[in-house]
Design an enzyme around this catalytic site. Structure first.
Site, mmCIF file in Angstrom:
data_model
loop_
_atom_site.group_PDB
_atom_site.id
_atom_site.type_symbol
_atom_site.label_atom_id
_atom_site.label_comp_id
_atom_site.label_asym_id
_atom_site.label_seq_id
_atom_site.Cartn_x
_atom_site.Cartn_y
_atom_site.Cartn_z
ATOM 1 N N GLU A 9 0.823 -1.216 0.000
ATOM 2 C CA GLU A 9 0.000 0.000 0.000
ATOM 3 C C GLU A 9 0.863 1.274 0.000
ATOM 4 O OE1 GLU A 9 -3.831 -1.573 2.592
ATOM 5 O OE2 GLU A 9 -2.018 -0.985 3.644
ATOM 6 N N ASP B 119 -11.552 -7.093 -1.783
ATOM 7 C CA ASP B 119 -12.443 -8.251 -1.582
ATOM 8 C C ASP B 119 -13.809 -7.754 -1.133
ATOM 9 O OD1 ASP B 119 -12.548 -8.443 1.619
ATOM 10 O OD2 ASP B 119 -10.533 -7.872 1.038
#
Ligand code: SAH
Length: 277
Positions: free
Chosen positions: A53, A245
């Site tokens: 990230e 997700d």
């Protein structure tokens, strides 16, 4: 006698050096802050939980120096024309709160942007969509009773209610939204509530409950901690999350397949924001 004297002087000098350097270490953050104030330099704090990230932001930045505090590296430099401090907190509420606090104490930080990935809750979001946080809540803060978990303050039994929500700076959230639209297109960007806790959610039932109880459109493990600390420090902040997700039974597999792409998309949005400031 003379030799003893000079040996004594040397010991005193060494002790003095040791004392001053330990003071300098302890005051590192405060001194950096004082230096920044003198130079009138303000930073934008960029925080993520995981390497995938934050890597792109560190790679793209022009790093002046790295302060290591409590094992965490704070990369100080410039990115897309802005002074930035970039840090990877590690996963979860505790580490992210700790890093936000250290960042805010150590530098003159005008804004905090958290970037990363999350699970989408409810029908609104699909994998790889972006969520810009307007509101944050700790979904696992409360009391466990014989009737199950209740979202309450400590042992008071009182519902957390409105006090349990934290809000992004509206202007910063607007900028994040517009930048996200520029990067991934309007149809793929949503604004709303992010629910955070120290749990990886891989249950469709629990994800549905997060939507019903909190109107959450995404769940993750750091946002509300950042929000709570920044609110205490009265520092504007926003959390940008790409969906890796859907927080359901397939969340782990989806996280593995889409996590990197999602993380990169969020980083690009942060850079777009910095360019637009
Ligand atoms: N499988 C990984 C999980 C890491 S935790 C591992 O064991 O290392 C997941 C990280 O991504 C956290 O930083 C969290 O903020 C975010 N995240 C993505 N999907 C999530 C989900 N469904 N539930 C909670 N956090 C999620």
């Amino acid at each position: 006698m003379k030799r003893k004297d000079s040996k004594m002087k040397r010991i005193i000098a060494l002790l003095l050096i040791a004392a001053v350097s330990s003071m300098l270490c302890a005051c590192g953050g405060r001194m950096q802050k004082a230096r920044d104030a003198m130079e009138d330099k303000e930073y934008i704090g960029l925080i993520s939980a995981m390497d995938n990230e934050i890597d792109m932001l560190i790679d793209e930045a022009d790093i002046d120096h790295v302060d290591t505090i409590g094992g965490v590296e704070y990369h100080v430099g410039t990115l897309c024309g802005q002074n930035v401090v970039i840090a990877k907190s590690g996963i979860g509420m505790v580490l992210s709160a700790s890093v936000a606090t250290t960042l805010l104490n150590g530098h003159k930080v005008s804004k905090v942007i958290f970037t990363g990935i999350a699970g989408g809750t409810g029908d609104k979001t699909k994998v790889l969509d972006e969520v810009i946080g307007d509101r944050y809540v700790e979904h696992d803060y409360g009391t466990v009773t014989d009737e199950g978990f209740k979202w309450t303050y400590g042992n008071t039994g009182e519902e957390v209610g409105d006090k349990g929500y934290f809000y992004s700076d509206p202007e910063l959230a607007d900028l994040a939204y517009e930048s996200a639209v520029d990067v991934v297109g309007k149809d793929n960007v949503h604004r709303g509530t992010i629910a955070s806790g120290n749990q990886f959610i891989t249950s469709g039932d629990y994800a549905d409950r997060l939507e019903q109880d909190f109107e959450a459109i995404a769940c993750e493990m750091e946002g509300a901690a950042i929000a709570e600390v920044c609110t205490q420090y009265k520092t504007p902040f926003v959390v940008i999350r790409a969906m890796s997700d859907k927080a359901d039974g397939k969340a782990h597999e989806s996280f593995d397949n889409f996590g990197d792409t999602a993380a990169d998309n969020s980083s690009r949005i942060v850079m777009e924001m910095l360019n637009n400031m």
